[in-house]
Design an enzyme around this catalytic site. Structure first.
Site, PDB file in Angstrom:
ATOM      1  N   ARG A 282      44.792  41.740  39.605  1.00  0.00           N
ATOM      2  CA  ARG A 282      46.076  42.234  40.093  1.00  0.00           C
ATOM      3  C   ARG A 282      46.787  41.096  40.820  1.00  0.00           C
ATOM      4  O   ARG A 282      46.526  40.839  41.993  1.00  0.00           O
ATOM      5  CB  ARG A 282      45.818  43.408  41.055  1.00  0.00           C
ATOM      6  CG  ARG A 282      47.039  44.261  41.341  1.00  0.00           C
ATOM      7  CD  ARG A 282      46.746  45.198  42.496  1.00  0.00           C
ATOM      8  NE  ARG A 282      46.707  44.468  43.750  1.00  0.00           N
ATOM      9  CZ  ARG A 282      45.951  44.775  44.795  1.00  0.00           C
ATOM     10  NH1 ARG A 282      45.147  45.818  44.754  1.00  0.00           N
ATOM     11  NH2 ARG A 282      45.977  44.055  45.901  1.00  0.00           N
ATOM     12  N   HIS A 286      49.016  45.428  46.046  1.00  0.00           N
ATOM     13  CA  HIS A 286      48.709  46.786  45.586  1.00  0.00           C
ATOM     14  C   HIS A 286      50.005  47.574  45.404  1.00  0.00           C
ATOM     15  O   HIS A 286      50.230  48.220  44.390  1.00  0.00           O
ATOM     16  CB  HIS A 286      47.792  47.508  46.574  1.00  0.00           C
ATOM     17  CG  HIS A 286      47.774  48.992  46.384  1.00  0.00           C
ATOM     18  ND1 HIS A 286      47.223  49.583  45.268  1.00  0.00           N
ATOM     19  CD2 HIS A 286      48.289  49.997  47.131  1.00  0.00           C
ATOM     20  CE1 HIS A 286      47.386  50.894  45.350  1.00  0.00           C
ATOM     21  NE2 HIS A 286      48.035  51.175  46.470  1.00  0.00           N
ATOM     22  N   TYR A 295      43.683  39.582  52.749  1.00  0.00           N
ATOM     23  CA  TYR A 295      42.336  39.794  52.184  1.00  0.00           C
ATOM     24  C   TYR A 295      41.991  38.892  50.998  1.00  0.00           C
ATOM     25  O   TYR A 295      40.921  39.025  50.424  1.00  0.00           O
ATOM     26  CB  TYR A 295      42.119  41.273  51.822  1.00  0.00           C
ATOM     27  CG  TYR A 295      43.132  41.900  50.871  1.00  0.00           C
ATOM     28  CD1 TYR A 295      43.025  41.714  49.496  1.00  0.00           C
ATOM     29  CD2 TYR A 295      44.175  42.680  51.363  1.00  0.00           C
ATOM     30  CE1 TYR A 295      43.942  42.286  48.635  1.00  0.00           C
ATOM     31  CE2 TYR A 295      45.099  43.262  50.501  1.00  0.00           C
ATOM     32  CZ  TYR A 295      44.976  43.067  49.142  1.00  0.00           C
ATOM     33  OH  TYR A 295      45.879  43.641  48.291  1.00  0.00           O
TER      34      TYR A 295
END
Lengths: 394, 325
Positions: A282, A286, A295
């Protein structure tokens, strides 16, 4: 009734036998190398220039759509958006291997499959602005698309719920004698939900012609896959449920196309489920509510930029002499303009009139909903300024 | 007419529905060759084949997810949850998926053909996990219908109506009456309307309202009250959602008093909703506070089952208190 013996095929041991590494090697199908050249040993799926162009244009389309809508969210024009950047090949090439009568039940990052089916910029925009033209009557957050004419089931937010539903839908297709399958998309995170296990097991036991398509993109919001599961990805679970399983390079259009085509043939020929685990990444956040810098590293993202599925497939199309650069640039420019035009139009369209608030709860509104609507309308008439979207319209 | 118990009436309704429409499919845990743990699906697999009546793996969320998808495809699923106590793994599917399917898609997609059958209620020494009456949880969910029959005749007519209704219906069967309740049931096809209460007995002093297995309890209490010269009107609500406020309020306007009885715990039970609505509509007709005779706010106990139950004696005492208020 025949006698059964569920021990019949089990061998014996005579010391305590602990299976410490039950993993088998599950290789990943790759046709195109990351640089867009054909893998020397790869078997090329049958693909025409026309299909290749449609796949490439759809991937480029959703990338432009994503860029535009992330910006629109930043400008405060829509409340929420969810991009599929980096995963275009998984959803577009899998949809390309299906037939229009096949049902698509998706999670929320499969706008590529929907665009491939022919969902228009206007339809995308009407949904995101939840206006009165929207097919789902503007009842859900942006990106919860659904289109009956395109056999694309309306998306719901709870994760994994569509998985057992897809098994049931496919069972109905089988019982009706249709030459059709259901494809069910979900992420590797959603595969931790109970519904995943229920859905795969039921599809296997009840022989449902369904393709479970897992986009393993490495993250469930911020949670990396090594904190999501201990086993070998999602593919290993298919084997546990007795489901035919394929692992594929999700950033490789040709591999995804070949895998999904095979899965569809198997599902119809054997009336059985097939699990595809597409290994992808990805590249996007998100959602517009997420900040990936907390992260994961820029270096990590950079290494996956080099495997960009759009660039990879475009390079191959160019090497085949199937891509007219000038024509493609014109397509991109035209698409950009169309998206912006439809965005501006859709944001001017009002929401559904207030009467629709009680429609579709039941087939016809029962007494208590009618009473509540009447009370609400009287109240809106008393305070029209407080309810500007609906006051004075009926 | 034939004499049937409630299980036979349910079985007969399923056979009627499956004969009438080949899209009707019946499934759940042990419902196949075995015919269900209570035998409600006896002989269906033998008659209609494994494709239309089948066992599922032991997964309630899977059963309802599967059934919801199957209904959205155009089939007519009748899914069984073996005990209502075990419906909670499917709560997310029922609440977030089944009930919202039509609304969230603007009417493009629907799972309205779905019926969920489940045995509920106590009185069979089932303890905590084979006795619960969870109707109030589902009465709180827009998009669902909740229906509960009181005898074999109602069971067949209401189940056929539920299967053919174009909304998802939770059909809760009072398992205490499965074999205990016996009555005349037409062998032909018939339906009873959903959303309508049934006046079981007319009266003038107080309205007694219940559903399912508790209807016979309030009937028994009404007979005791009759001997003391109190005339009770007995109503079976039949449909919990949507419920028949008109019949209930007309009765309360006549009697001036209302007692609601249900097996489920008192707090936030469906009696609370009825009481709130009735006092709003009938405030000036009420002669006494609306009275609830319900289960205790404890888990359903095994050894103290008799004490827990809102039985005819508790109901009889409550009738007297309400009438003499």
């Amino acid at each position: 009734m025949k006698d059964r013996n569920h021990l019949a095929n089990i061998g014996l041991v005579h010391q305590v036998n602990v299976i410490e590494n039950g993993l088998i090697d599950i290789p990943m199908l790759q046709v195109l190398q990351p640089d867009g050249t054909l893998h020397p040993q790869a078997e090329l799926p049958t693909i025409t220039q026309q299909l290749g162009l449609k796949v490439l244009q759809t991937m480029q389309y959703v990338r432009l759509l994503d860029e535009r809508m992330v910006a629109a969210q930043r400008q405060g024009r829509i409340s929420f958006y969810l991009a599929c950047t980096g995963e275009e090949a998984s959803t577009v090439a899998s949809a390309a291997a299906l037939e229009p009568q096949d049902m698509i039940m998706s999670q929320y990052r499969e706008q590529g499959a929907l665009a491939y089916r022919g969902f228009t910029s206007k339809e995308f925009m009407d949904q995101m602005f939840s206006n009165q033209n929207e097919l789902n009557k503007g009842r859900q957050m942006p990106i919860h698309y659904g289109s009956k004419p395109l056999n694309f089931m309306t998306i719901s937010s709870p994760l994994g719920t569509q998985i057992p539903q897809a098994s049931g839908y496919a069972y109905g297709q089988k019982m009706a004698g249709l030459e059709a399958v259901t494809i069910c998309y979900f992420g590797e995170g959603a595969a931790s939900e109970g519904d995943f296990h229920a859905g795969l097991n039921m599809a296997a036991v009840l022989s449902c012609p369904v393709i479970f398509f897992c986009r393993n993109n490495g993250y469930a919001i911020s949670t990396p896959s090594e904190e999501q599961f201990k086993g070998d990805g999602i593919a290993s679970r298919g084997l546990g449920y007795g489901v035919r399983t394929i692992r594929v390079d999700g950033n490789d259009v040709l591999a995804v196309y070949a895998a999904t085509q095979t899965a569809r043939e198997l599902a119809l020929a054997h009336q059985c489920p097939v699990l595809i685990e597409a290994m992808t990444y990805r590249l996007a956040a998100h959602s517009t509510s997420d900040d990936p810098t907390s992260y994961r590293s820029k270096d990590e993202e950079g290494s996956w930029q080099l495997k960009d599925p759009v660039t990879r497939f475009k390079t191959w199309m160019q090497s085949k002499g199937w891509l007219d650069e000038k024509h493609n640039l014109a397509f991109i420019e035209q698409t950009r303009q169309d998206i912006l035009k439809e965005l501006k139009l859709a944001e001017q369209v009002p929401v559904c009139p207030i009467e629709q608030i009680i429609e579709d709860v039941y087939d016809t509104p029962p007494w208590h909903l009618k009473a509540q609507l009447a009370e609400l309308k009287t109240h809106i008439d008393m305070y029209p300024e407080a309810y500007p979207k609906t006051s004075g319209r009926s | 007419m034939a004499t049937m118990n409630m299980l036979q009436a349910v079985n007969n309704a399923l056979i009627t529905a499956m004969n009438d429409d080949e899209k009707v499919m019946v499934f759940g845990e042990d419902v196949g060759h075995f015919g269900g743990v209570f035998r409600a699906t006896s002989n269906l697999q033998q008659t209609f084949g494994k494709g239309r009546c089948f066992n599922t793996p032991l997964t309630e969320q899977g059963i309802i997810g599967f059934a919801t998808g199957l209904a959205s495809q155009g089939s007519v699923p009748v899914a069984e949850i073996q005990f209502a106590d075990y419906i909670f793994p499917a709560f997310d599917q029922i609440v977030n998926e089944t009930a919202k399917f039509r609304y969230r898609s603007g009417g493009q997609f629907s799972c309205g053909t779905l019926t969920i059958r489940t045995p509920y209620g106590g009185g069979i020494a089932g303890g905590l996990y084979h006795s619960q009456s969870p109707e109030a949880f589902f009465a709180h969910v827009p998009g669902l219908k909740v229906v509960i029959p009181r005898n074999p005749y109602q069971a067949k007519g209401l189940l056929l109506a539920s299967i053919r209704d174009d909304n998802p219906v939770l059909f809760m069967e009072p398992k205490r009456l499965y074999r205990a309740s016996v009555g005349e049931v037409p062998e032909e096809d018939y339906q009873l309307p959903l959303g309508k209460a049934d006046i079981v007995k007319e009266g003038t002093d107080i309205t007694l309202l219940a559903w399912g297995a508790q209807v016979e309890i309030i009937e028994k209490a009404a007979a005791m009250a009759q001997e003391q010269g109190i005339s009770c009107e007995v109503i079976d609500l039949q449909s919990i959602l949507p419920w028949d406020i008109e019949t209930v309020c007309s009765s309360v306007e006549k009697t001036g008093r209302l007692l609601i009885n249900h097996e489920a715990p008192l707090t936030a039970g469906f009696a609370s909703e009825i009481a709130a609505s009735v006092q709003e509509k009938c405030f000036l007709h009420l002669e006494s506070p609306i009275c609830r005779v319900c289960g205790l706010d404890t888990p359903y106990p095994l050894a103290h089952e008799k004490e827990y139950m809102p039985d005819h004696l508790k109901t009889f005492e409550a009738i007297k208190r309400t009438v003499n208020f």
